[in-house]
Design a protein around this motif. Structure first.
Motif, PDB file in Angstrom:
ATOM      1  N   SER A 191      -7.985  20.351  37.200  1.00  0.00           N
ATOM      2  CA  SER A 191      -7.222  19.805  38.337  1.00  0.00           C
ATOM      3  C   SER A 191      -6.568  20.921  39.154  1.00  0.00           C
ATOM      4  CB  SER A 191      -6.157  18.827  37.819  1.00  0.00           C
ATOM      5  OG  SER A 191      -6.757  17.737  37.178  1.00  0.00           O
TER       6      SER A 191
ATOM      7  N   LEU B  83      -0.975   8.144  29.798  1.00  0.00           N
ATOM      8  CA  LEU B  83      -1.583   9.390  29.353  1.00  0.00           C
ATOM      9  C   LEU B  83      -0.906   9.903  28.090  1.00  0.00           C
ATOM     10  CD1 LEU B  83      -3.608  11.660  29.812  1.00  0.00           C
ATOM     11  CD2 LEU B  83      -1.926  12.769  31.308  1.00  0.00           C
TER      12      LEU B  83
ATOM     13  N   VAL C  12      -8.581   9.349  27.679  1.00  0.00           N
ATOM     14  CA  VAL C  12      -7.700  10.439  28.127  1.00  0.00           C
ATOM     15  C   VAL C  12      -8.181  11.008  29.459  1.00  0.00           C
ATOM     16  CG1 VAL C  12      -6.883  12.755  27.597  1.00  0.00           C
ATOM     17  CG2 VAL C  12      -6.903  10.998  25.827  1.00  0.00           C
TER      18      VAL C  12
ATOM     19  N   GLU D 108       1.455   8.331  33.766  1.00  0.00           N
ATOM     20  CA  GLU D 108       1.937   9.381  32.861  1.00  0.00           C
ATOM     21  C   GLU D 108       2.261   8.785  31.479  1.00  0.00           C
ATOM     22  OE1 GLU D 108       3.950  12.530  36.013  1.00  0.00           O
ATOM     23  OE2 GLU D 108       5.222  11.197  34.797  1.00  0.00           O
TER      24      GLU D 108
ATOM     25  N   ARG E   7      -8.654  19.426  31.333  1.00  0.00           N
ATOM     26  CA  ARG E   7      -8.554  18.643  32.563  1.00  0.00           C
ATOM     27  C   ARG E   7      -7.453  19.178  33.488  1.00  0.00           C
ATOM     28  NH1 ARG E   7     -12.496  17.709  30.412  1.00  0.00           N
ATOM     29  NH2 ARG E   7     -13.424  15.682  29.843  1.00  0.00           N
ATOM     30  N   MET E   8      -6.371  19.571  32.871  1.00  0.00           N
ATOM     31  CA  MET E   8      -5.292  20.135  33.689  1.00  0.00           C
ATOM     32  C   MET E   8      -5.751  21.399  34.400  1.00  0.00           C
ATOM     33  SD  MET E   8      -2.777  18.047  33.468  1.00  0.00           S
ATOM     34  CE  MET E   8      -1.497  19.043  34.157  1.00  0.00           C
TER      35      MET E   8
ATOM     36  N   LEU F  99      -4.070   9.831  36.850  1.00  0.00           N
ATOM     37  CA  LEU F  99      -2.779  10.474  37.067  1.00  0.00           C
ATOM     38  C   LEU F  99      -2.858  11.530  38.169  1.00  0.00           C
ATOM     39  CD1 LEU F  99       0.155  10.900  36.304  1.00  0.00           C
ATOM     40  CD2 LEU F  99      -0.606  12.471  34.487  1.00  0.00           C
ATOM     41  N   THR F 100      -3.940  12.266  38.160  1.00  0.00           N
ATOM     42  CA  THR F 100      -4.107  13.278  39.224  1.00  0.00           C
ATOM     43  C   THR F 100      -4.172  12.619  40.595  1.00  0.00           C
ATOM     44  OG1 THR F 100      -5.298  14.703  37.684  1.00  0.00           O
ATOM     45  CG2 THR F 100      -5.580  15.144  40.040  1.00  0.00           C
TER      46      THR F 100
ATOM     47  N   ASN G 245      -6.167  10.840  32.836  1.00  0.00           N
ATOM     48  CA  ASN G 245      -5.834  12.104  33.504  1.00  0.00           C
ATOM     49  C   ASN G 245      -6.298  12.100  34.957  1.00  0.00           C
ATOM     50  OD1 ASN G 245      -4.805  14.834  33.389  1.00  0.00           O
ATOM     51  ND2 ASN G 245      -6.925  15.485  33.561  1.00  0.00           N
TER      52      ASN G 245
ATOM     53  N   VAL H 274      -7.326  17.678  27.086  1.00  0.00           N
ATOM     54  CA  VAL H 274      -6.289  17.477  28.111  1.00  0.00           C
ATOM     55  C   VAL H 274      -5.998  18.770  28.844  1.00  0.00           C
ATOM     56  CG1 VAL H 274      -3.910  16.756  28.503  1.00  0.00           C
ATOM     57  CG2 VAL H 274      -5.309  15.581  26.798  1.00  0.00           C
TER      58      VAL H 274
ATOM     59  N   VAL I 228      -2.788  10.464  24.638  1.00  0.00           N
ATOM     60  CA  VAL I 228      -2.766  11.795  24.037  1.00  0.00           C
ATOM     61  C   VAL I 228      -2.174  11.726  22.625  1.00  0.00           C
ATOM     62  CG1 VAL I 228      -1.747  14.104  24.216  1.00  0.00           C
ATOM     63  CG2 VAL I 228      -2.747  13.016  26.221  1.00  0.00           C
TER      64      VAL I 228
END
Length: 741
Positions: free
Chosen positions: A395, A373, A256, A370, A391-392, A263-264, A260, A388, A377
């Motif tokens: 970010s 992810l 994950v 995405e 991490r968001m 994805l970022t 992530n 998660v 998830v």
């Protein structure tokens, strides 16, 4: 008996005044006649100009020049590049108005303390007189002027005496100031330059400071957002008791986390690709060669095309200024410029397609990440969702931190630029002590000389138009309708004395009835044989000889008394007799026998006595011993009404028949035409008449009326003589010199 071979000479047709043909000699004559008038007018105007120069307060003008640089250095940039500026005519004219603005004038007033300078704040003379009068009668006005009033006076004075203009089509602005003090004019002109540059610096500084203030406010907001994001991450870790990734995370957590992170990164790449694509799509076709395109794309092809485009544009401007817009080289350069623009557009389209492809790939990768992810998830346990969220939050905190760092760097660069604020305007020619600009002595005197000359000519022309007297031979011939034999200058006493100095002297007694050789006026033709008078008399002789008559009787007449006909008659007779021809001079003016009074005042018998058979003609004749000229005087012992009719009597006809047989020429001095009819009564006894006209005295209408009333003698007029002319300058000197030869 009368001469039967009488010929009537053709008359010159009379013309109206507006039909007179212009001749160059008329212009010369005009300047001779009106020379004194023109000279007096010129002297008067020059005197007024001198008085004006002495009375006018001198002013001095100083000039300084500014240049608006089309290129200026941008300091503290990463590349320290030169930014291209292209001020157009509107921008230059705006700077001209800025230089004349009230803000700049106020700065000049404050710098030089002009509110205390009398030249700028002096009270008008009328206002000063009003204050004195009111003070005298006891009413006191406020003599103190407010600071606002003083400033307004100084502002108006600066505006009235300042001249600002653009020098042709350049980037140079020229400012001139006019003052009564040559040093002060330079000080004020330079003060305008300093105030204008200071205003430019202030405007740039204010703009930079406004930008810095905005950046500082924005940084404060970003700082708070970064702090809140970091606190949210730490609070989330504490609340959910999450183990750090480096401290034994599970595989799902690791997956994950990796998904992530990817994805970022993919989102960042998508955003970056989207930004590049939007930037390229936002560029207009007209901007393909602008510095912003090359700087933003950092493409070598675009950069090279732009360099070629700039070089072609400069050559096209240079060739256009040299050879004109229609020159083949200029047209060819324009084609090259269009080709370069098209090449840049093609390259730009290729780049946009590449960026579009990159964006599509990045977007696809983002979508895939995405999906991965979401799968990871979903596969993870519910408890793992907290990772998660962590991490968001991390970010988000990282994005805020990067944005904060970027703004902080820009603020630092802009703060350095603010401390090095410059302007694209500089002085290239400072003002120096002014030169006298008003009044310009040479210009004033030159204009005065020009105005005086033309004014004098105008005054002279007006005098000529208002003057109805006869002054030229052309007037005699064109307006009267008779031939003019010549112009006889006025014989002054000085001329007569000089001309008669070489006359022969007679010692001892003289025979009875002898004309005295010392007579000057009536013998001037002999004393000055090369004078205008002698030449005119010769022309009369030639005209008389061309008639073909064996004996010619010439009657000398004038329109008015006092025009000099008697002197002309005497000199003509002397010339005819001096050539060896037998000549008789008769004084036929029985009303005013001036010839008798001057030539033979002692005579006791004459024409009247001969016609009345009281004496014989041989006993009444007087003779000139040098020329053998015979003279028959007119002795008037008593005045009788019938005495004047003797000229038209049969006795006079018989006398003329007798003298025709004895003399080649008979010259008869007759009475004037206007007051009496004696000359007209002799029209059948006289072969030809010679009309004597006095220069500048006899009016045209008088002669025309006289000739119309005596129309029977007009066809017999042999010609006219313009007598007593006033000739100035070299011509008069020449006549006088010729008279003494």
């Amino acid at each position: 008996m009368l001469n039967t071979r009488l010929q009537i000479l053709p008359q010159v047709p009379a013309k109206e005044l507006d039909e007179i043909e212009f001749r160059p000699s008329d212009l010369v004559g005009f300047f001779r006649r009106q020379g004194s008038t023109i000279l007096v007018t010129v002297i008067a105007v020059l005197t007024l100009a001198g008085v004006y120069i002495l009375a006018a307060a001198p002013t001095y003008t100083s000039t300084m020049q500014l240049i608006i640089n089309p290129r200026k250095v941008v300091p503290f940039d990463q590349q320290a590049r030169l930014s291209e500026l292209a001020p157009d005519s509107t921008a230059i004219e705006s700077q001209v108005e800025m230089l004349k603005s009230e803000t700049v004038r106020l700065a000049v007033i404050q710098k030089l303390n002009l509110t205390r300078d009398p030249e700028f704040v002096e009270i008008a003379k009328i206002e000063h007189l009003v204050r004195k009068l009111t003070a005298f009668i006891g009413i006191r006005l406020d003599a103190d002027q407010s600071d606002n009033e003083l400033t307004n006076r100084a502002l108006k004075s600066l505006n009235d005496n300042l001249t600002v203009k653009r020098v042709t089509r350049t980037y140079v602005i020229e400012a001139s100031y006019r003052s009564r003090d040559r040093v002060k004019s330079a000080q004020i002109a330079n003060a305008f330059a300093d105030a204008y540059i200071a205003e430019q610096l202030k405007a740039n500084f204010d703009a930079a400071k406004g930008t810095s203030d905005w950046l500082e406010g924005r940084l404060a907001e970003l700082q708070n957002q970064v702090i809140r994001a970091d606190l949210a991450v730490q609070n989330f870790i504490v609340e959910n008791r999450l183990i750090e990734a480096d401290s034994g995370r599970t595989l799902t957590e690791q997956q994950v986390g990796d998904a992530n992170a990817q994805l970022t990164q993919a989102r960042g790449q998508v955003a970056e690709a989207k930004a590049r694509l939007d930037r390229v799509l936002a560029i207009r076709d007209d901007d393909v060669t602008s510095p912003a395109v090359t700087d933003s794309l950092n493409n070598q092809v675009i950069t090279k095309i732009r360099e070629q485009h700039l070089a072609a544009v400069r050559r096209e401007a240079d060739f256009n200024a040299r050879y004109g817009s229609g020159h083949p080289a200029v047209i060819e350069l324009r084609k090259d410029i269009d080709q370069l623009r098209n090449a840049a557009r093609d390259e730009l389209r290729r780049i946009s397609e590449a960026y579009r492809s990159e964006y599509a790939i990045a977007k696809s990768r983002e979508d895939a990440l995405e999906a991965n992810l979401r799968t990871a998830v979903s596969a993870a346990s519910r408890g793992k969702q907290a990772s998660v969220s962590l991490r968001m939050l991390e970010s988000s905190a990282l994005a805020y931190r990067k944005l904060y760092d970027s703004f902080l760097q820009k603020l630092g660069d802009f703060t350095q630029q603010q401390s090095f604020t410059g302007t694209d305007v500089r002085v290239i020619t400072p003002a120096r002590a002014g030169e006298r600009s008003h009044p310009k002595i040479l210009l004033v005197f030159g204009a005065a000389l020009l105005v005086g000359t033309f004014g004098g000519v105008g005054v002279g022309f007006a005098r000529e138009q208002l003057d109805r007297t006869i002054k030229t031979t052309q007037q005699v011939e064109s307006l009267i309708g008779v031939r003019c034999f010549g112009t006889v200058p006025k014989l002054t006493s000085k001329v007569l004395r000089r001309s008669s100095a070489a006359a022969p002297k007679f010692d001892g007694g003289m025979p009875p009835r002898t004309l005295h050789p010392g007579i000057k006026l009536e013998r001037h033709v002999l004393h000055a044989p090369y004078s205008e008078l002698a030449e005119t008399m010769r022309r009369i002789k030639v005209a008389a000889d061309r008639t073909g008559s064996r004996s010619v009787v010439l009657g000398i007449v004038s329109a008015l008394p006092g025009e000099g006909k008697s002197s002309i008659a005497a000199n003509l007779a002397q010339l005819l007799s001096e050539t060896g021809s037998s000549t008789l001079l008769i004084d036929g003016d029985l009303r005013r026998p001036s010839l008798t009074q001057r030539l033979s005042p002692e005579a006791t018998t004459g024409l009247v006595q001969v016609l009345g058979t009281e004496a014989k003609m041989k006993d009444a004749i007087w003779r000139d011993p040098s020329t053998k000229l015979d003279f028959l005087p007119a002795v008037i012992k008593s005045t009788a009404p019938t005495q004047t009719m003797l000229l038209a009597s049969s006795e006079m006809e018989a006398l003329l028949s007798e003298v025709r047989a004895q003399y080649r020429y008979v010259v008869m001095d007759l009475p004037p035409l206007a007051p009496v009819v004696d000359a007209e009564a002799m029209r059948d006894l006289i072969d030809y008449f010679v009309l004597v006209v006095e220069w500048g005295r006899t009016e045209l209408n008088v002669i025309q009326e006289v000739l119309q009333s005596a129309d029977l003698i007009q066809p017999r007029i042999l010609g006219a003589v313009l007598n007593k002319a006033e000739m100035g300058g070299t011509r008069a000197a020449g006549v006088e010199q010729a008279s003494t030869v």
